[in-house]
Design an enzyme around this catalytic site. Structure first.
Site, PDB file in Angstrom:
ATOM      1  N   ASP A  20       0.842  -1.092   0.095  1.00 23.32           N
ATOM      2  CA  ASP A  20      -0.232  -0.080  -0.091  1.00 23.32           C
ATOM      3  C   ASP A  20       0.993   1.264   0.077  1.00 23.32           C
ATOM      4  O   ASP A  20       0.709   2.190   0.594  1.00 23.32           O
ATOM      5  CB  ASP A  20      -0.785   0.211   1.188  1.00 23.32           C
ATOM      6  CG  ASP A  20      -1.671  -1.396   1.559  1.00 23.32           C
ATOM      7  OD1 ASP A  20      -1.928  -1.962   0.546  1.00 23.32           O
ATOM      8  OD2 ASP A  20      -1.692  -1.493   2.684  1.00 23.32           O
ATOM      9  N   GLU A 190     -11.163  -0.733  -3.609  1.00 21.36           N
ATOM     10  CA  GLU A 190     -10.503  -0.082  -2.636  1.00 21.36           C
ATOM     11  C   GLU A 190      -9.157   0.730  -3.005  1.00 21.36           C
ATOM     12  O   GLU A 190      -9.184   0.874  -4.433  1.00 21.36           O
ATOM     13  CB  GLU A 190      -9.995  -1.104  -1.635  1.00 21.36           C
ATOM     14  CG  GLU A 190      -8.859  -2.422  -2.054  1.00 21.36           C
ATOM     15  CD  GLU A 190      -8.711  -3.287  -1.117  1.00 21.36           C
ATOM     16  OE1 GLU A 190      -9.613  -3.378  -0.348  1.00 21.36           O
ATOM     17  OE2 GLU A 190      -7.677  -4.092  -1.403  1.00 21.36           O
TER      18      GLU A 190
END
Length: 309
Positions: A20, A190
């Site tokens: 991420d 997401e």
């Protein structure tokens, strides 16, 4: 270290399991702020990495720790830092809440330096409820040219945008009085990300499941930071010769240029552990009409690129 590695960054950029990544330029350095990729009960801190040329990276350890966040109980992940008014604001997800009765969501920390140490700014989450079905995770902050700060976030297939107040630790409202606007494009899962190029807003996100090989990145283009966003297509996905599970990314633009890089995580081909994710970087190129070309993942990474003086 090989001569090839000396000339190029190599992928992954640095050792360790991380995911991420959010990428920024702070104080004449490139910075990458990732999740420490481990089972949730071990995701109790954040590290960061910095470089002057994209090839040699130095770790700044434990820039924010769970023990310094009174309300955090389970897992810290998906950081998004931004600099404003001489301070650094760091947005993150914690606790993986499943409903409005649980404590957690998106928090914000603050520091005087890009390497921290960061401290919890509110003593509670900034966003702690589900709005329009969006789980409060995966924050991404975008500062527009007019000074407006937008916070994009959301899991469970829904994405919202909110405006941040001038102090960066509270939410503002839009002109119509709304605090949250749902902007979910087709196939969104997401990991939202936003940048602006030549007057066009590029909204990007991750599709597929993060634990599997099909995790990928798609995007939309708009003339507004709040959309509407019509999906254009995928630009990053698994390559049977390179890696799987490529997604949840950030980006870098070399100041004063049209030179762009995508920073993302992927899973080595031989790996089946969902948490084995590594941070990589490759070039991000555009067509004449502004569309993004499919990203070519590499093992070599990118060439040395000192910041312009």
């Amino acid at each position: 270290m090989s001569e090839e590695r000396n000339n190029r960054s190599g992928n992954p950029l640095f050792s360790g399991w991380y995911a991420d990544p959010e990428a920024r330029i702070f104080q004449d350095r490139y910075w990458i702020y990732p999740t420490y990729s481990a089972p949730y009960e071990k995701q109790t801190f954040f590290d960061a990495f910095y470089s002057t040329d994209l090839t040699e990276w130095t770790k700044a350890e434990r820039i924010l720790r769970m023990e310094d966040i009174t309300w955090a109980r389970l897992a810290l992940w998906a950081p998004s830092p931004v600099e404003r008014n001489g301070r650094f604001y760091y947005y993150f997800a914690a606790n993986d809440i499943q409903n409005d009765d649980e404590l957690g969501g998106i928090g914000v920390a603050v520091a005087d330096r890009p390497e921290g140490p960061f401290r919890d700014a509110l003593g509670k989450p900034l966003i702690d409820r589900f709005h329009f079905g969006a789980q409060p995770i995966d924050p991404h902050v975008f500062l527009d040219d007019d000074g407006c700060a937008y916070l994009y976030y959301g899991g469970w297939g829904h994405c919202n945008v909110a405006k941040l107040s001038e102090d960066m630790v509270h939410l503002d409202t839009f002109a119509d009085g709304a605090t949250f606007k749902e902007i979910t494009p087709e196939h969104y899962i997401e990991g939202p990300c936003m940048f602006k190029r030549r007057g066009i807003y590029y909204f990007m996100w991750s599709e597929g499941g993060w634990t599997g090989p099909d995790y990928s990145v798609a995007y939309a283009m708009s003339d507004s930071p709040v959309g509407p966003f019509q999906r254009v297509g995928k630009i990053l996905q698994q390559d049977p010769d390179i890696a799987t599970g490529a997604g949840h990314h950030g980006f870098l633009q070399i100041p004063g240029s049209d030179e762009w890089y995508i920073v993302y995580h992927r899973r080595p081909l031989s790996e089946t552990d969902a948490n084995h994710r590594v941070v990589c970087m490759d070039r991000m190129l555009f067509e004449e009409d502004g569309r993004i070309q499919p990203v070519q993942m590499t093992h070599e990474g990118v060439a040395a690129r000192p910041l312009p003086r």
